[in-house]
Motif scaffolding. Structure first.
Motif, PDB file in Angstrom:
ATOM      1  N   ALA A   1       0.765  -1.180  -0.032  1.00  0.00           N
ATOM      2  CA  ALA A   1       0.034   0.069   0.094  1.00  0.00           C
ATOM      3  C   ALA A   1       0.807   1.433  -0.081  1.00  0.00           C
ATOM      4  CB  ALA A   1      -0.986   0.023   1.257  1.00  0.00           C
TER       5      ALA A   1
ATOM      6  N   SER B   1       3.546   3.826  -1.288  1.00  0.00           N
ATOM      7  CA  SER B   1       3.862   4.640  -2.624  1.00  0.00           C
ATOM      8  C   SER B   1       4.854   4.127  -3.206  1.00  0.00           C
ATOM      9  CB  SER B   1       3.780   6.205  -2.469  1.00  0.00           C
ATOM     10  OG  SER B   1       4.946   6.745  -1.641  1.00  0.00           O
TER      11      SER B   1
ATOM     12  N   ASN C   1       0.870   1.412  -3.949  1.00  0.00           N
ATOM     13  CA  ASN C   1       0.096   2.491  -3.502  1.00  0.00           C
ATOM     14  C   ASN C   1      -1.387   2.477  -3.137  1.00  0.00           C
ATOM     15  OD1 ASN C   1       0.364   5.564  -2.714  1.00  0.00           O
ATOM     16  ND2 ASN C   1      -0.769   6.256  -4.444  1.00  0.00           N
ATOM     17  N   ASP C   2      -1.811   1.122  -3.336  1.00  0.00           N
ATOM     18  CA  ASP C   2      -3.129   0.696  -3.075  1.00  0.00           C
ATOM     19  C   ASP C   2      -3.166  -0.923  -3.013  1.00  0.00           C
ATOM     20  OD1 ASP C   2      -5.754  -0.167  -3.346  1.00  0.00           O
ATOM     21  OD2 ASP C   2      -6.185   1.055  -5.424  1.00  0.00           O
TER      22      ASP C   2
ATOM     23  N   TRP D   1      -5.527  -2.942  -2.803  1.00  0.00           N
ATOM     24  CA  TRP D   1      -6.239  -3.717  -3.605  1.00  0.00           C
ATOM     25  C   TRP D   1      -5.707  -4.263  -5.097  1.00  0.00           C
ATOM     26  CZ3 TRP D   1     -10.906  -5.551  -2.075  1.00  0.00           C
ATOM     27  CH2 TRP D   1     -11.298  -5.020  -0.847  1.00  0.00           C
ATOM     28  N   LYS D   2      -4.750  -3.528  -5.505  1.00  0.00           N
ATOM     29  CA  LYS D   2      -3.958  -3.844  -6.748  1.00  0.00           C
ATOM     30  C   LYS D   2      -3.242  -5.123  -6.704  1.00  0.00           C
ATOM     31  CE  LYS D   2      -3.145   0.815  -8.729  1.00  0.00           C
ATOM     32  NZ  LYS D   2      -2.065   1.729  -9.087  1.00  0.00           N
TER      33      LYS D   2
ATOM     34  N   GLY E   1      -3.980  -3.555   4.781  1.00  0.00           N
ATOM     35  CA  GLY E   1      -3.553  -2.330   3.753  1.00  0.00           C
ATOM     36  C   GLY E   1      -2.577  -1.260   4.482  1.00  0.00           C
TER      37      GLY E   1
ATOM     38  N   LYS F   1       0.180   0.792   5.316  1.00  0.00           N
ATOM     39  CA  LYS F   1       1.058   1.494   4.185  1.00  0.00           C
ATOM     40  C   LYS F   1       2.653   1.612   4.352  1.00  0.00           C
ATOM     41  CE  LYS F   1      -2.474   4.824   2.804  1.00  0.00           C
ATOM     42  NZ  LYS F   1      -2.507   4.396   1.556  1.00  0.00           N
TER      43      LYS F   1
ATOM     44  N   GLU G   1     -13.684  -0.281   4.298  1.00  0.00           N
ATOM     45  CA  GLU G   1     -12.842  -0.703   3.250  1.00  0.00           C
ATOM     46  C   GLU G   1     -11.749  -1.739   3.817  1.00  0.00           C
ATOM     47  OE1 GLU G   1     -10.641   0.915  -0.767  1.00  0.00           O
ATOM     48  OE2 GLU G   1     -11.047   2.149   0.769  1.00  0.00           O
TER      49      GLU G   1
ATOM     50  N   ASP H   1      -5.359  -2.096 -14.739  1.00  0.00           N
ATOM     51  CA  ASP H   1      -6.156  -1.104 -14.093  1.00  0.00           C
ATOM     52  C   ASP H   1      -7.574  -0.947 -14.827  1.00  0.00           C
ATOM     53  OD1 ASP H   1      -5.060   0.375 -16.235  1.00  0.00           O
ATOM     54  OD2 ASP H   1      -4.420   1.919 -14.788  1.00  0.00           O
TER      55      ASP H   1
ATOM     56  N   TYR I   1      -8.062  -5.431 -11.365  1.00  0.00           N
ATOM     57  CA  TYR I   1      -7.401  -5.756 -10.131  1.00  0.00           C
ATOM     58  C   TYR I   1      -8.173  -7.109  -9.290  1.00  0.00           C
ATOM     59  CZ  TYR I   1      -5.483  -0.988 -10.626  1.00  0.00           C
ATOM     60  OH  TYR I   1      -4.540   0.013 -11.089  1.00  0.00           O
TER      61      TYR I   1
END
Length: 574
Positions: free
Chosen positions: A360, A362, A366-367, A369-370, A395, A397, A439, A503, A559
């Motif tokens: 998660a 950067s 950065n996500d 879920w990806k 998630g 970070k 989430e 994406d 994803y």
């Protein structure tokens, strides 16, 4: 007995007790234990263990158990105080072992009772139906190694060394005669660590003045290799071999179930062959996981050294990270199983651990879920162990600047801290999903579904693997840069797995070669329907003839991944 009970694959959940149970939210950069707090053995409660087990976990890897150098002063308990110029961060590195026969006093509510508190954690973990893994750091020790808890009759590492010799078979360390150690961090005058002669540094740095990028806080152990000549002195068995074997036996007697062996390839494979054999005579079920990064040595460490499992960073992790971030085509995942064909079940798949950047962050995706299609493939491609890093499923970070650890997308192993997502999950100590934002709770549910499926589906537990991407390389209707597909199958179940790393939502037509139908004993007269066991994306249906010619038509959301359980019936001919 169910399939799940018979063939439960290892799903390892790695956590740092120092951070995991810490409810202090101060989080002062470079803060002390008094300022920022520290998790304790007792914080890994029955509630916590039950919540972790619900994910589909089978093993707990507790990182930072054995006592390591840090800057919290426990001298009143008879523990030697460490010097700041040979400690990284206030909390220190869990991989700078200070006493192989003790646990980290930071983790105890009562320092004098610290070993009993650890033993209680082991019992609690076993009572929850989980196994215990701890780190073994065999290549190096803290610069200021001293055991105040060693059993009677045990001689300290280095205690009987002859420091006038650069190398001697039964020295535990390598020496640099005529030199004085110089720390690369700021000098503290007369309060600095004194080391004369200097010892070689843990990352094979044979200089008295290692750089700040070296493992300057550690000293390399000598296993009988003369690095100046390259000669090996393994007979009779070197003293370090025997000392390290005894360390492993000590922790095995504490009922730990396995060891994650740090930087295993920096220690001679001959030692591992000897030691693992010696230990398994007494503890045959004890497991050894090797941190290995040289793919050319995988065979050697499995079939010669006797490791049960090895990290698969260089193949699976590096490839999967590239696919998730869009820097590598999904078709390259084929090489992950091809390069380890015949011993895939020895390879540990992971997307995060303490060395790697958080998904998660950067610095990675950065996500979180990806990475879900990657997590699905990790859990369904083979029958090998899986590794989940605490907070990955939430998630987390890793984007804090904790102190010694900079803003690098990792959760610090050097500082006293409390990760945000773990704090939310902990709640008041109940570790309930209801404590989490919507989430985050949904992400954790996805991980739970994926990991538990890996235990429950017969085709994943004991089935064979059939890669479909190779037969679709020239198929313009199947984007092998973003899509990856394969079968897992056995006599009881057929699963079709398709993942979309793009994406964008993607339509596809997937060609299935007749070769698969022959292998699986299926007829081209069958009509198939498939329902997604992950509850995402629509069902599929197709005649076998169409699959072999025009291909299966379908649609995948961005994803996402589908694990279709295929049912079939004989088509009626008109």
């Amino acid at each position: 007995m169910t399939i799940e009970q018979q063939h439960r694959r290892p799903v390892i959940y790695q956590l740092l007790p120092r951070l995991f149970g810490n409810r202090n939210t101060t989080n002062t950069p470079d803060g002390t234990l008094e300022q920022n707090g520290c998790g304790k053995f007792d914080d890994i409660s029955s509630n916590a263990l039950e919540s972790i087990k619900e994910l589909g976990t089978t093993h707990l890897w507790y990182t930072g158990i054995i006592e390591h150098a840090h800057l919290t002063d426990y001298s009143k308990y008879g523990i030697v105080k460490d010097y700041p110029d040979v400690v990284k961060g206030k909390a220190g590195s869990p991989y700078a072992t200070k006493d192989y026969y003790d646990v980290d006093p930071d983790l105890a509510n009562s320092v004098p009772d610290r070993m009993q508190e650890f033993e209680a954690l082991v019992r609690r973990t076993h009572d929850a139906g989980l196994k215990v893994i701890i780190d073994l750091v065999p290549n190096h020790v803290a610069r200021q190694y001293v055991s105040d808890a060693k059993p009677e009759g045990v001689t300290d590492f280095g205690e009987d060394d002859n420091p006038s010799k650069a190398f001697q078979r039964d020295n535990n360390f390598y020496y640099l005669p005529g030199t004085t150690f110089q720390s690369p961090v700021a000098s503290l005058g007369n309060e600095g660590w004194k080391e004369e002669p200097a010892k070689a540094t843990g990352n094979d740095c044979f200089k008295p003045n290692p750089s700040v990028n070296d493992w300057y806080e550690t000293v390399k152990l000598n296993y009988g290799v003369d690095y100046e000549t390259g000669e090996k002195h393994f007979s009779p068995v070197p003293d370090t071999w025997k000392k390290m074997r005894d360390v492993v036996l000590f922790w095995a007697s504490k009922k730990v179930d396995g060891f994650r062996c740090d930087m295993a390839a920096m220690v001679p494979v001959e030692f591992w062959t000897w030691m693992i054999d010696e230990v398994k005579r007494q503890y045959p079920s004890l497991q050894f996981i090797g941190e290995i990064y040289d793919t050319d040595r995988y065979h050697e460490f499995i079939f010669k050294a006797g490791f049960d499992f090895l990290y698969d960073k260089e193949l699976f992790y590096n490839t999967m990270r590239g696919v998730i971030t869009g820097n590598r085509p999904a078709i390259e995942l084929t090489s992950c199983w091809q390069c380890t064909e015949g011993f895939q079940h020895h390879m540990v798949y992971f997307l995060e651990n303490h060395d790697e950047q958080r998904i998660a962050s950067s610095f990675f995706a950065n996500d979180p879920w990806k990475a879900l299609p990657g997590a699905v493939l990790m859990a369904t491609m083979q029958r090998n162990p899986l590794l989940i890093y605490f907070g990955q499923e939430l998630g987390e970070k890793g984007m804090d600047q904790e102190g010694f650890s900079s803003l690098d997308g990792r959760t610090s192993i050097f500082d006293y801290w409390s990760p945000e997502r773990i704090q939310e999950w902990t709640g008041k100590g109940d570790f309930q999903a209801e404590n989490l934002p919507d989430e985050v709770r949904q992400l954790r549910k996805e991980y739970s579904t994926i990991l538990n499926l890996s235990h429950q589906a017969p085709a994943l537990v004991k089935g064979l693997f059939y890669d479909l991407s190779w037969s679709n390389v020239r198929n313009e209707a199947f984007n092998t840069s973003s899509l990856f597909a394969y079968f897992r199958y056995c006599s009881e179940q057929i699963l079709l797995v398709i993942a979309n790393f793009s994406d964008n939502d993607l339509d596809y037509r997937l060609h299935i070669p007749s070769h698969f139908f022959e292998l699986a004993g299926l007829s081209d007269r069958f009509y198939f329907t498939g329902h997604n066991l992950l509850k995402k994306n629509k069902m599929i249906q197709f005649p076998a003839e169409v699959a072999q010619n025009a291909g299966i038509g379908g649609h995948l959301k961005k994803y996402s991944a589908s694990v279709y359980e295929l049912k079939y019936e004989i088509m009626k001919r008109g």
